[in-house]
Design a protein around this motif. Sequence first.
Motif, PDB file in Angstrom:
ATOM      1  N   VAL A 265       0.838  -1.201   0.000  1.00 36.98           N
ATOM      2  CA  VAL A 265       0.000   0.000   0.000  1.00 36.98           C
ATOM      3  C   VAL A 265       0.873   1.251   0.000  1.00 36.98           C
ATOM      4  O   VAL A 265       0.595   2.217  -0.718  1.00 36.98           O
ATOM      5  N   ASN A 266       1.953   1.221   0.775  1.00 35.10           N
ATOM      6  CA  ASN A 266       2.840   2.386   0.850  1.00 35.10           C
ATOM      7  C   ASN A 266       3.451   2.712  -0.514  1.00 35.10           C
ATOM      8  O   ASN A 266       3.614   3.878  -0.874  1.00 35.10           O
ATOM      9  N   VAL A 267       3.810   1.674  -1.281  1.00 37.69           N
ATOM     10  CA  VAL A 267       4.457   1.869  -2.579  1.00 37.69           C
ATOM     11  C   VAL A 267       3.431   2.126  -3.686  1.00 37.69           C
ATOM     12  O   VAL A 267       3.597   3.029  -4.513  1.00 37.69           O
ATOM     13  N   ALA A 268       2.375   1.323  -3.695  1.00 39.72           N
ATOM     14  CA  ALA A 268       1.400   1.389  -4.790  1.00 39.72           C
ATOM     15  C   ALA A 268       0.389   2.515  -4.616  1.00 39.72           C
ATOM     16  O   ALA A 268      -0.149   3.028  -5.601  1.00 39.72           O
ATOM     17  N   GLY A 269       0.133   2.894  -3.385  1.00 43.51           N
ATOM     18  CA  GLY A 269      -0.928   3.858  -3.104  1.00 43.51           C
ATOM     19  C   GLY A 269      -2.208   3.137  -2.738  1.00 43.51           C
ATOM     20  O   GLY A 269      -2.490   2.037  -3.231  1.00 43.51           O
ATOM     21  N   GLN A 270      -2.981   3.745  -1.878  1.00 46.84           N
ATOM     22  CA  GLN A 270      -4.194   3.119  -1.360  1.00 46.84           C
ATOM     23  C   GLN A 270      -5.195   2.801  -2.466  1.00 46.84           C
ATOM     24  O   GLN A 270      -5.828   1.739  -2.465  1.00 46.84           O
ATOM     25  N   GLU A 271      -5.350   3.679  -3.424  1.00 43.57           N
ATOM     26  CA  GLU A 271      -6.330   3.471  -4.490  1.00 43.57           C
ATOM     27  C   GLU A 271      -5.967   2.262  -5.347  1.00 43.57           C
ATOM     28  O   GLU A 271      -6.837   1.440  -5.680  1.00 43.57           O
ATOM     29  N   SER A 272      -4.703   2.121  -5.707  1.00 40.14           N
ATOM     30  CA  SER A 272      -4.286   0.995  -6.539  1.00 40.14           C
ATOM     31  C   SER A 272      -4.428  -0.331  -5.816  1.00 40.14           C
ATOM     32  O   SER A 272      -4.731  -1.365  -6.423  1.00 40.14           O
ATOM     33  N   ALA A 273      -4.198  -0.338  -4.502  1.00 44.17           N
ATOM     34  CA  ALA A 273      -4.238  -1.579  -3.724  1.00 44.17           C
ATOM     35  C   ALA A 273      -5.641  -1.969  -3.284  1.00 44.17           C
ATOM     36  O   ALA A 273      -5.845  -3.094  -2.800  1.00 44.17           O
ATOM     37  N   GLU A 274      -6.612  -1.091  -3.470  1.00 43.77           N
ATOM     38  CA  GLU A 274      -7.973  -1.362  -3.017  1.00 43.77           C
ATOM     39  C   GLU A 274      -8.519  -2.639  -3.663  1.00 43.77           C
ATOM     40  O   GLU A 274      -8.431  -2.845  -4.865  1.00 43.77           O
ATOM     41  N   GLY A 275      -9.083  -3.514  -2.819  1.00 41.79           N
ATOM     42  CA  GLY A 275      -9.720  -4.728  -3.318  1.00 41.79           C
ATOM     43  C   GLY A 275      -8.795  -5.905  -3.523  1.00 41.79           C
ATOM     44  O   GLY A 275      -9.240  -6.988  -3.930  1.00 41.79           O
ATOM     45  N   MET A 276      -7.480  -5.750  -3.272  1.00 39.23           N
ATOM     46  CA  MET A 276      -6.567  -6.881  -3.356  1.00 39.23           C
ATOM     47  C   MET A 276      -6.967  -7.955  -2.346  1.00 39.23           C
ATOM     48  O   MET A 276      -7.447  -7.654  -1.255  1.00 39.23           O
ATOM     49  N   PHE A 277      -6.750  -9.225  -2.721  1.00 39.10           N
ATOM     50  CA  PHE A 277      -6.908 -10.328  -1.778  1.00 39.10           C
ATOM     51  C   PHE A 277      -5.520 -10.845  -1.435  1.00 39.10           C
ATOM     52  O   PHE A 277      -4.734 -11.170  -2.329  1.00 39.10           O
ATOM     53  N   VAL A 278      -5.226 -10.908  -0.139  1.00 36.47           N
ATOM     54  CA  VAL A 278      -3.866 -11.207   0.287  1.00 36.47           C
ATOM     55  C   VAL A 278      -3.835 -12.287   1.363  1.00 36.47           C
ATOM     56  O   VAL A 278      -4.747 -12.406   2.182  1.00 36.47           O
ATOM     57  N   HIS A 279      -2.763 -13.052   1.329  1.00 34.96           N
ATOM     58  CA  HIS A 279      -2.453 -13.955   2.434  1.00 34.96           C
ATOM     59  C   HIS A 279      -1.980 -13.141   3.621  1.00 34.96           C
ATOM     60  O   HIS A 279      -1.219 -12.179   3.463  1.00 34.96           O
ATOM     61  N   THR A 280      -2.425 -13.506   4.807  1.00 40.38           N
ATOM     62  CA  THR A 280      -1.861 -12.916   6.009  1.00 40.38           C
ATOM     63  C   THR A 280      -1.718 -14.017   7.055  1.00 40.38           C
ATOM     64  O   THR A 280      -2.636 -14.815   7.250  1.00 40.38           O
ATOM     65  N   ALA A 367       0.916 -23.455  11.542  1.00 39.04           N
ATOM     66  CA  ALA A 367       0.251 -22.351  12.219  1.00 39.04           C
ATOM     67  C   ALA A 367      -0.984 -21.938  11.422  1.00 39.04           C
ATOM     68  O   ALA A 367      -1.050 -22.144  10.206  1.00 39.04           O
ATOM     69  N   PRO A 368      -1.995 -21.334  12.070  1.00 39.48           N
ATOM     70  CA  PRO A 368      -3.153 -20.840  11.330  1.00 39.48           C
ATOM     71  C   PRO A 368      -2.766 -19.678  10.418  1.00 39.48           C
ATOM     72  O   PRO A 368      -1.766 -18.997  10.649  1.00 39.48           O
ATOM     73  N   PHE A 369      -3.566 -19.458   9.360  1.00 38.87           N
ATOM     74  CA  PHE A 369      -3.340 -18.318   8.470  1.00 38.87           C
ATOM     75  C   PHE A 369      -4.681 -17.875   7.901  1.00 38.87           C
ATOM     76  O   PHE A 369      -5.714 -18.530   8.139  1.00 38.87           O
ATOM     77  N   TYR A 370      -4.687 -16.776   7.127  1.00 41.59           N
ATOM     78  CA  TYR A 370      -5.939 -16.131   6.760  1.00 41.59           C
ATOM     79  C   TYR A 370      -5.865 -15.532   5.352  1.00 41.59           C
ATOM     80  O   TYR A 370      -4.782 -15.271   4.836  1.00 41.59           O
ATOM     81  N   VAL A 371      -7.050 -15.311   4.752  1.00 42.93           N
ATOM     82  CA  VAL A 371      -7.164 -14.520   3.533  1.00 42.93           C
ATOM     83  C   VAL A 371      -7.851 -13.209   3.912  1.00 42.93           C
ATOM     84  O   VAL A 371      -8.891 -13.219   4.592  1.00 42.93           O
ATOM     85  N   ALA A 372      -7.258 -12.094   3.481  1.00 42.45           N
ATOM     86  CA  ALA A 372      -7.826 -10.786   3.795  1.00 42.45           C
ATOM     87  C   ALA A 372      -8.040 -10.003   2.509  1.00 42.45           C
ATOM     88  O   ALA A 372      -7.361 -10.217   1.502  1.00 42.45           O
ATOM     89  N   GLU A 373      -9.000  -9.084   2.540  1.00 48.15           N
ATOM     90  CA  GLU A 373      -9.210  -8.133   1.455  1.00 48.15           C
ATOM     91  C   GLU A 373      -8.727  -6.769   1.913  1.00 48.15           C
ATOM     92  O   GLU A 373      -8.930  -6.376   3.063  1.00 48.15           O
ATOM     93  N   VAL A 374      -8.064  -6.051   1.019  1.00 43.25           N
ATOM     94  CA  VAL A 374      -7.567  -4.720   1.356  1.00 43.25           C
ATOM     95  C   VAL A 374      -8.681  -3.705   1.138  1.00 43.25           C
ATOM     96  O   VAL A 374      -9.182  -3.527   0.019  1.00 43.25           O
ATOM     97  N   LYS A 375      -9.086  -3.058   2.206  1.00 38.52           N
ATOM     98  CA  LYS A 375     -10.124  -2.027   2.170  1.00 38.52           C
ATOM     99  C   LYS A 375      -9.581  -0.780   2.862  1.00 38.52           C
ATOM    100  O   LYS A 375      -9.181  -0.833   4.023  1.00 38.52           O
ATOM    101  N   ASP A 376      -9.563   0.331   2.115  1.00 41.87           N
ATOM    102  CA  ASP A 376      -9.057   1.597   2.654  1.00 41.87           C
ATOM    103  C   ASP A 376      -7.643   1.438   3.228  1.00 41.87           C
ATOM    104  O   ASP A 376      -7.294   2.016   4.261  1.00 41.87           O
ATOM    105  N   GLY A 377      -6.842   0.630   2.551  1.00 39.49           N
ATOM    106  CA  GLY A 377      -5.449   0.464   2.934  1.00 39.49           C
ATOM    107  C   GLY A 377      -5.199  -0.513   4.065  1.00 39.49           C
ATOM    108  O   GLY A 377      -4.051  -0.703   4.475  1.00 39.49           O
TER     109      GLY A 377
END
Length: 391
Positions: A265-280, A367-377
């Motif tokens: 998010v810091n590099v791409a900008g919040q708008e570009s990263a909006e809606g990404m699905f990420v491993h966490t 260990a447990p892990f999760y899928v997250a969506e990026v919303k508002d950074g």
Amino acid sequence: MKLKTLTAALLCATSALPLALQAQETGDLKIGALVTLSGAGAAWGQGMKNAAELAALQVNKDGGLEVGGKRYKVSVVAYDDKYQANEAVTVANRLVFEDKVKYIIGPVGSAPVLAIQPITEKNKVIVITLGFTAKALQADKPFTFRPNVTTAEVSQPQIDWLVKTQGVKKVGALFPNDETGQQIAEDLKAAYGKAGAELAATEFFERDRVDFVPLLTRMSARGIDTIELDGNSPTTAGLIVKQAREIGFTGKIVRTGGPATQEIVNVAGQESAEGMFVHTPINPELPSTKAYSDLYAANYKHAMNGFSPAFYDGTNMLFEAMRRAGSVTDTEAIAKEMAALKDFEGALGTLNWTGQESYGINHQLNAPFYVAEVKDGKEVIRASCDVERCE
């Protein structure tokens, strides 16, 4: 270590060291940190080094690490391997033969860990690495452990979920042209195929590359609906996201491995990263994880990288293995005790070792892990996962 005890200890990290315990300290214990502190992988390496430092801080505030009736003040000796195998070898030699360390946190990458293992395994130095390659964990490498889940563990359940719930069908991906990128490309191709989708376009690049427009343009022309970021450093992934949106790619962007959301998010900008699905690998609402996150922020004045809790837990598991072995020098006994730890309560939750079926040795943390969506950074968890499924 019980969960309540761990959480309370983290929250009381700044408590004063009792004078009686100070007097009991009888020795010093050095832990090496062979990590990437500059360049594209620095966010990961800094998080790993800081994790080891915080684990040391905790035991030192309690009077030192108590092993075999003695107390040891723990210090971390850190060097930058610059994410390069040859530099990692130089650093490993320095740590092992000059600094005389018997424990190393790192390296970050697959090529570096494979490069140093002839040194560390021969000299019975315990290594706690991030390197994703399957070759890092083998039956003939009894001194190497991995406290983070890898693409091999997390890709299938996450990709199954993405295909089923997000309609992912035709995927393009860019990978660094090294051991890490090649291993992850192989894992992802199989995982997408098994889920009923296709890794239809792949591009390999050198890690110092910063212009991805030609590669992204070529992939987009193949009619992909999704870009996969797994295998790329946080900075590189951010550049790919930013440039993909700049050339007009409107499909999904996913990252099925490697915690790097804030850096992206810091590099791409919040708008570009909006809606990404990420491993966490973390649930920030889990009390033990939140306590570690707060401790990290208090000490380093910025948010932790998602890999950091795994290496805090890995370092604490190492300390517990030393206690059970009754030694800080007998690494054969300590490695056996570490592999035997069960239901260890760490910052990530309840932890156990696995890996016998895949690697021939149970040195891979489960260990447990999760899928997250990026919303508002920020990450918003959409699915909770284990090695079988996400739901």
